[in-house]
Scaffold this active site. Structure first.
Site, PDB file in Angstrom:
ATOM      1  N   LYS A  89      -0.386   4.855   4.539  1.00  0.00           N
ATOM      2  CA  LYS A  89      -1.161   3.819   5.512  1.00  0.00           C
ATOM      3  C   LYS A  89      -0.453   3.440   6.818  1.00  0.00           C
ATOM      4  CE  LYS A  89      -3.706  -0.681   4.686  1.00  0.00           C
ATOM      5  NZ  LYS A  89      -4.916   0.007   5.339  1.00  0.00           N
ATOM      6  N   HIS A 148       0.921  -1.287   0.159  1.00  0.00           N
ATOM      7  CA  HIS A 148       0.060  -0.129  -0.062  1.00  0.00           C
ATOM      8  C   HIS A 148       0.770   1.293  -0.135  1.00  0.00           C
ATOM      9  CE1 HIS A 148      -3.265  -2.586   1.485  1.00  0.00           C
ATOM     10  NE2 HIS A 148      -4.069  -1.574   0.775  1.00  0.00           N
TER      11      HIS A 148
END
Ligand code: NAD
Length: 266
Positions: free
Chosen positions: A158, A154
């Site tokens: 995050k 990601h």
């Protein structure tokens, strides 16, 4: 019949992606778009935010559920709880994409939504929800012979790891195999020097740049390797899945439906 949709989170990434998906859907109409109390967006026309393809509609400070068939909410737990109560009082179904609820908040949410149809998912992507089913099949057929590893990647902002989706993939596998994810999951192998533990599921994580979300589950055996990969390239994947759930809910009896129900996989 055209689905009348109210969307929350006008200043949010997902709220705007959902609003765009609704506007692009010939069978849906964006009839309300809510920001948050005190938001500078309240009172402005959504065309100034989303362009001239958007209907001429004033962004409201709070959610209005008059004359709507369904609400789609991707905001914060506190705001979703308030919106769920509004929906339940008005008998309007709600699609909830918000994540990060505490156990107490989840109980409160379930209680307040007991009288309406709702759909809540940590990941609304159609491909990811189909992947859960494919993983269950793979686990059933080759799970007991395979070394199973889950890798996810990601964007650098995050903060939780591994992702909720990676954990849900692990859960789909252990459910199919009749084992417990908490027993077999391995999140860090740096502390022990030993060969791979049979039956364990290893998780690994990448955080870099602007990656929207990638998940690969590997089933490795002596002689072959199966990999099931999903890659999201934009938030549109979640928005269109949520809109699919929004089309599914009206007319359904009260209850919390899953994306597997929406996709006909349950
Ligand atoms: P964001 O920070 O860009 O937006 C959050 C939105 O919530 C903003 O519009 C903000 O104004 C609104 N908000 C905050 N407090 C509020 C309040 N008190 N009242 C009303 N509105 C309020 O975040 P995002 O990327 O749009 O994500 C929103 C949520 O959706 C997060 O929980 C995220 O984890 C989740 N999400 C879920 C999926 C899925 O598929 N289920 C996919 C992506 C994101």
């Amino acid at each position: 019949m055209t689905l009348r949709v109210a969307v929350t989170g006008a200043s949010g990434r997902m709220g705007q992606a959902v609003a765009r998906a609704v506007i692009a859907d010939n069978n849906a109409e964006l009839t309300a778009f809510a920001a948050r109390p005190g938001s500078g967006l309240s009172g402005t026309n959504i065309q100034s935010l989303l362009g001239s393809d958007a209907p001429s509609l004033t962004i409201t400070e709070t959610l209005c559920v008059d004359a709507v068939d369904v609400v789609i909410d991707f905001t914060l737990p506190e705001s979703t709880l308030a919106n769920a109560t509004l929906c339940a009082d008005a008998g309007v179904p709600i699609v909830i994409g918000t994540t990060g609820f505490s156990d107490d908040q989840l109980s409160a949410l379930d209680a307040s939504l007991a009288s309406v149809a709702s759909c809540r998912a940590a990941n609304f992507s159609t491909g990811v929800n189909l992947a859960y089913r494919l993983l269950a099949i793979a686990a059933d057929v080759m799970g007991s012979d395979a070394d199973i590893e889950i890798h996810e990647a990601h964007h650098k902002h995050k903060i939780d790891a591994p992702s909720g989706t990676a954990l849900a993939m692990g859960q789909a596998i252990t459910d199919a195999m009749g084992t417990s994810l908490s027993d077999v999951a391995r999140y860090d192998r740096s502390a022990v020097r030993e060969a791979r533990e049979p039956g364990s599921i290893g998780f690994s994580v990448t955080r870099a740049g602007d990656i929207v979300g990638e998940h690969t589950v590997m089933f490795g055996t002596e002689g072959e390797r199966l990999e099931i990969t999903h890659k999201a390239s934009s938030r549109n994947a979640f928005a269109t899945g949520a809109l699919r759930a929004a089309h599914f809910l009206p007319g359904k009896s009260a209850g919390n439906y899953s994306m597997a129900d929406v996709l006909g996989l349950s």
